[in-house]
Design a protein around this motif. Structure first.
Motif, PDB file in Angstrom:
ATOM      1  N   THR A   1       0.845  -1.189   0.000  1.00 21.18           N
ATOM      2  CA  THR A   1       0.000   0.000   0.000  1.00 21.18           C
ATOM      3  C   THR A   1       0.883   1.244   0.000  1.00 21.18           C
ATOM      4  O   THR A   1       2.028   1.208   0.451  1.00 21.18           O
ATOM      5  N   VAL A   2       0.328   2.324  -0.495  1.00 17.84           N
ATOM      6  CA  VAL A   2       1.024   3.599  -0.538  1.00 17.84           C
ATOM      7  C   VAL A   2       0.009   4.696  -0.235  1.00 17.84           C
ATOM      8  O   VAL A   2      -1.133   4.630  -0.693  1.00 17.84           O
ATOM      9  N   GLU A   3       0.423   5.674   0.553  1.00 18.97           N
ATOM     10  CA  GLU A   3      -0.446   6.813   0.841  1.00 18.97           C
ATOM     11  C   GLU A   3      -0.575   7.678  -0.415  1.00 18.97           C
ATOM     12  O   GLU A   3       0.403   7.865  -1.147  1.00 18.97           O
ATOM     13  N   ALA A   4      -1.758   8.208  -0.644  1.00 19.83           N
ATOM     14  CA  ALA A   4      -2.043   9.010  -1.833  1.00 19.83           C
ATOM     15  C   ALA A   4      -1.132  10.217  -1.972  1.00 19.83           C
ATOM     16  O   ALA A   4      -0.847  10.668  -3.084  1.00 19.83           O
ATOM     17  N   SER A   5      -0.640  10.729  -0.865  1.00 25.82           N
ATOM     18  CA  SER A   5       0.221  11.918  -0.897  1.00 25.82           C
ATOM     19  C   SER A   5       1.678  11.599  -1.225  1.00 25.82           C
ATOM     20  O   SER A   5       2.451  12.505  -1.543  1.00 25.82           O
ATOM     21  N   GLN A   6       2.054  10.325  -1.191  1.00 24.25           N
ATOM     22  CA  GLN A   6       3.440   9.956  -1.474  1.00 24.25           C
ATOM     23  C   GLN A   6       3.727  10.060  -2.971  1.00 24.25           C
ATOM     24  O   GLN A   6       2.820   9.963  -3.801  1.00 24.25           O
ATOM     25  N   PRO A   7       4.998  10.234  -3.340  1.00 27.67           N
ATOM     26  CA  PRO A   7       5.346  10.321  -4.763  1.00 27.67           C
ATOM     27  C   PRO A   7       5.191   8.972  -5.469  1.00 27.67           C
ATOM     28  O   PRO A   7       5.324   7.916  -4.848  1.00 27.67           O
ATOM     29  N   VAL A   8       4.933   9.040  -6.777  1.00 24.64           N
ATOM     30  CA  VAL A   8       4.774   7.803  -7.548  1.00 24.64           C
ATOM     31  C   VAL A   8       6.037   6.960  -7.529  1.00 24.64           C
ATOM     32  O   VAL A   8       5.961   5.742  -7.713  1.00 24.64           O
ATOM     33  N   SER A   9       7.180   7.574  -7.276  1.00 20.85           N
ATOM     34  CA  SER A   9       8.421   6.796  -7.194  1.00 20.85           C
ATOM     35  C   SER A   9       8.356   5.776  -6.064  1.00 20.85           C
ATOM     36  O   SER A   9       8.910   4.674  -6.180  1.00 20.85           O
ATOM     37  N   VAL A  10       7.667   6.101  -4.981  1.00 26.33           N
ATOM     38  CA  VAL A  10       7.500   5.158  -3.868  1.00 26.33           C
ATOM     39  C   VAL A  10       6.648   3.975  -4.329  1.00 26.33           C
ATOM     40  O   VAL A  10       6.971   2.815  -4.065  1.00 26.33           O
ATOM     41  N   ALA A  11       5.556   4.264  -5.034  1.00 29.63           N
ATOM     42  CA  ALA A  11       4.697   3.194  -5.553  1.00 29.63           C
ATOM     43  C   ALA A  11       5.466   2.306  -6.527  1.00 29.63           C
ATOM     44  O   ALA A  11       5.361   1.075  -6.468  1.00 29.63           O
ATOM     45  N   ALA A  12       6.252   2.917  -7.400  1.00 29.56           N
ATOM     46  CA  ALA A  12       7.033   2.142  -8.374  1.00 29.56           C
ATOM     47  C   ALA A  12       8.041   1.245  -7.673  1.00 29.56           C
ATOM     48  O   ALA A  12       8.217   0.078  -8.051  1.00 29.56           O
TER      49      ALA A  12
ATOM     50  N   VAL B   1      -8.463   2.457   2.341  1.00 24.08           N
ATOM     51  CA  VAL B   1      -8.353   2.252   0.898  1.00 24.08           C
ATOM     52  C   VAL B   1      -9.097   3.363   0.154  1.00 24.08           C
ATOM     53  O   VAL B   1     -10.266   3.630   0.426  1.00 24.08           O
ATOM     54  N   SER B   2      -8.368   3.994  -0.782  1.00 23.35           N
ATOM     55  CA  SER B   2      -8.982   5.074  -1.560  1.00 23.35           C
ATOM     56  C   SER B   2      -8.779   4.913  -3.064  1.00 23.35           C
ATOM     57  O   SER B   2      -9.310   5.696  -3.844  1.00 23.35           O
ATOM     58  N   GLY B   3      -8.007   3.904  -3.474  1.00 26.79           N
ATOM     59  CA  GLY B   3      -7.769   3.706  -4.896  1.00 26.79           C
ATOM     60  C   GLY B   3      -6.755   2.620  -5.149  1.00 26.79           C
ATOM     61  O   GLY B   3      -6.374   1.868  -4.252  1.00 26.79           O
ATOM     62  N   ILE B   4      -6.311   2.567  -6.390  1.00 28.58           N
ATOM     63  CA  ILE B   4      -5.289   1.617  -6.803  1.00 28.58           C
ATOM     64  C   ILE B   4      -4.459   2.283  -7.890  1.00 28.58           C
ATOM     65  O   ILE B   4      -4.987   3.061  -8.691  1.00 28.58           O
ATOM     66  N   VAL B   5      -3.160   2.026  -7.888  1.00 29.14           N
ATOM     67  CA  VAL B   5      -2.283   2.565  -8.916  1.00 29.14           C
ATOM     68  C   VAL B   5      -1.535   1.403  -9.553  1.00 29.14           C
ATOM     69  O   VAL B   5      -1.041   0.515  -8.858  1.00 29.14           O
ATOM     70  N   THR B   6      -1.503   1.394 -10.872  1.00 28.46           N
ATOM     71  CA  THR B   6      -0.829   0.331 -11.612  1.00 28.46           C
ATOM     72  C   THR B   6       0.394   0.886 -12.326  1.00 28.46           C
ATOM     73  O   THR B   6       0.543   2.108 -12.482  1.00 28.46           O
ATOM     74  N   ASP B   7       1.235  -0.021 -12.794  1.00 30.05           N
ATOM     75  CA  ASP B   7       2.388   0.399 -13.576  1.00 30.05           C
ATOM     76  C   ASP B   7       1.939   1.155 -14.828  1.00 30.05           C
ATOM     77  O   ASP B   7       2.539   2.147 -15.223  1.00 30.05           O
ATOM     78  N   ARG B   8       0.831   0.737 -15.405  1.00 29.97           N
ATOM     79  CA  ARG B   8       0.296   1.434 -16.583  1.00 29.97           C
ATOM     80  C   ARG B   8      -0.190   2.832 -16.220  1.00 29.97           C
ATOM     81  O   ARG B   8       0.007   3.776 -16.977  1.00 29.97           O
ATOM     82  N   ASP B   9      -0.828   2.974 -15.065  1.00 25.06           N
ATOM     83  CA  ASP B   9      -1.262   4.308 -14.627  1.00 25.06           C
ATOM     84  C   ASP B   9      -0.083   5.272 -14.554  1.00 25.06           C
ATOM     85  O   ASP B   9      -0.175   6.420 -14.995  1.00 25.06           O
TER      86      ASP B   9
ATOM     87  N   THR C   1       2.749   5.047 -16.144  1.00 23.20           N
ATOM     88  CA  THR C   1       3.241   5.291 -17.501  1.00 23.20           C
ATOM     89  C   THR C   1       2.371   6.307 -18.235  1.00 23.20           C
ATOM     90  O   THR C   1       2.881   7.265 -18.822  1.00 23.20           O
ATOM     91  N   VAL C   2       1.064   6.112 -18.191  1.00 22.81           N
ATOM     92  CA  VAL C   2       0.138   6.951 -18.960  1.00 22.81           C
ATOM     93  C   VAL C   2      -0.110   8.308 -18.305  1.00 22.81           C
ATOM     94  O   VAL C   2      -0.140   9.334 -18.982  1.00 22.81           O
ATOM     95  N   ARG C   3      -0.275   8.322 -16.985  1.00 19.92           N
ATOM     96  CA  ARG C   3      -0.672   9.560 -16.309  1.00 19.92           C
ATOM     97  C   ARG C   3       0.490  10.389 -15.778  1.00 19.92           C
ATOM     98  O   ARG C   3       0.290  11.544 -15.396  1.00 19.92           O
ATOM     99  N   VAL C   4       1.690   9.802 -15.746  1.00 24.13           N
ATOM    100  CA  VAL C   4       2.843  10.544 -15.238  1.00 24.13           C
ATOM    101  C   VAL C   4       3.914  10.664 -16.324  1.00 24.13           C
ATOM    102  O   VAL C   4       4.229  11.757 -16.782  1.00 24.13           O
ATOM    103  N   VAL C   5       4.470   9.545 -16.744  1.00 25.59           N
ATOM    104  CA  VAL C   5       5.580   9.577 -17.701  1.00 25.59           C
ATOM    105  C   VAL C   5       5.146  10.193 -19.029  1.00 25.59           C
ATOM    106  O   VAL C   5       5.812  11.109 -19.539  1.00 25.59           O
TER     107      VAL C   5
ATOM    108  N   ALA D   1      -2.075   9.902 -10.164  1.00 32.38           N
ATOM    109  CA  ALA D   1      -1.889   8.795 -11.102  1.00 32.38           C
ATOM    110  C   ALA D   1      -2.874   7.657 -10.882  1.00 32.38           C
ATOM    111  O   ALA D   1      -3.109   6.864 -11.788  1.00 32.38           O
ATOM    112  N   CYS D   2      -3.443   7.571  -9.692  1.00 31.34           N
ATOM    113  CA  CYS D   2      -4.247   6.394  -9.350  1.00 31.34           C
ATOM    114  C   CYS D   2      -5.678   6.470  -9.866  1.00 31.34           C
ATOM    115  O   CYS D   2      -6.171   7.531 -10.232  1.00 31.34           O
ATOM    116  N   SER D   3      -6.310   5.321  -9.885  1.00 30.76           N
ATOM    117  CA  SER D   3      -7.744   5.223 -10.137  1.00 30.76           C
ATOM    118  C   SER D   3      -8.429   5.253  -8.779  1.00 30.76           C
ATOM    119  O   SER D   3      -8.090   4.461  -7.896  1.00 30.76           O
TER     120      SER D   3
END
Length: 138
Positions: free
Chosen positions: A15-26, A45-53, A55-59, A72-74
């Motif tokens: 799990t990752v907090e929504a306020s943390q950077p996507v680098s932590v999730a990766a 629980v407030s969402g889910i973030v995928t590797d595709r998210d 890629t598409v929403r950040v990179v 980045a999350c859904s």
């Protein structure tokens, strides 16, 4: 034969907090050999973030690795309890067109169930089951 989500889910999901950077999730995805991390807001629980998210929403949008996960999350993700039947979670995945569903008790993530988990259980001879059961690439 498995009958409930608890029988096939991956327990203790990343799990990752929504306020943390996507680098932590990766980083969590790499450490856990997972394609998704459950997003929380103050532990709930407030969402889910995928590797595709990411890629598409950040990179692809040329945002930095310090972008908050919430960007980045859904959100409004469907969840189930551990005692949900496999038939119910399959129907939920079909109707919501999702591949992963957080398993939640009292707002807290206790697991995650994926389409691969269901393939391994319900159709162990399928290509998806073989791929899902294989050791991850590093």
């Amino acid at each position: 034969m498995a009958r409930t989500v608890a029988d096939v889910m991956t327990a203790n999901p990343a799990t990752v907090e929504a306020s943390q950077p996507v680098s932590v999730a990766a980083r969590l995805m790499v450490e856990q050999d997972a394609g998704a991390v459950i997003v929380t807001d103050n532990g709930k629980v407030s969402g889910i973030v995928t590797d595709r998210d990411i890629t598409v929403r950040v990179v692809a949008e040329e945002k930095g690795s310090d972008t908050p996960v919430r960007e980045a999350c859904s959100e409004d993700v469907e969840t189930v309890g551990p005692d949900t039947s496999l038939e119910q979670v399959v129907q939920l995945m079909r109707s919501a067109a999702v591949r992963r569903v957080p398993v939640v008790e009292k707002g807290t993530a206790v697991g995650i169930v994926s389409i691969g988990d269901l393939a391994i259980e319900r159709d162990s001879d399928s290509a998806l089951a073989d791929i899902s059961a294989a050791e991850g690439n590093r």
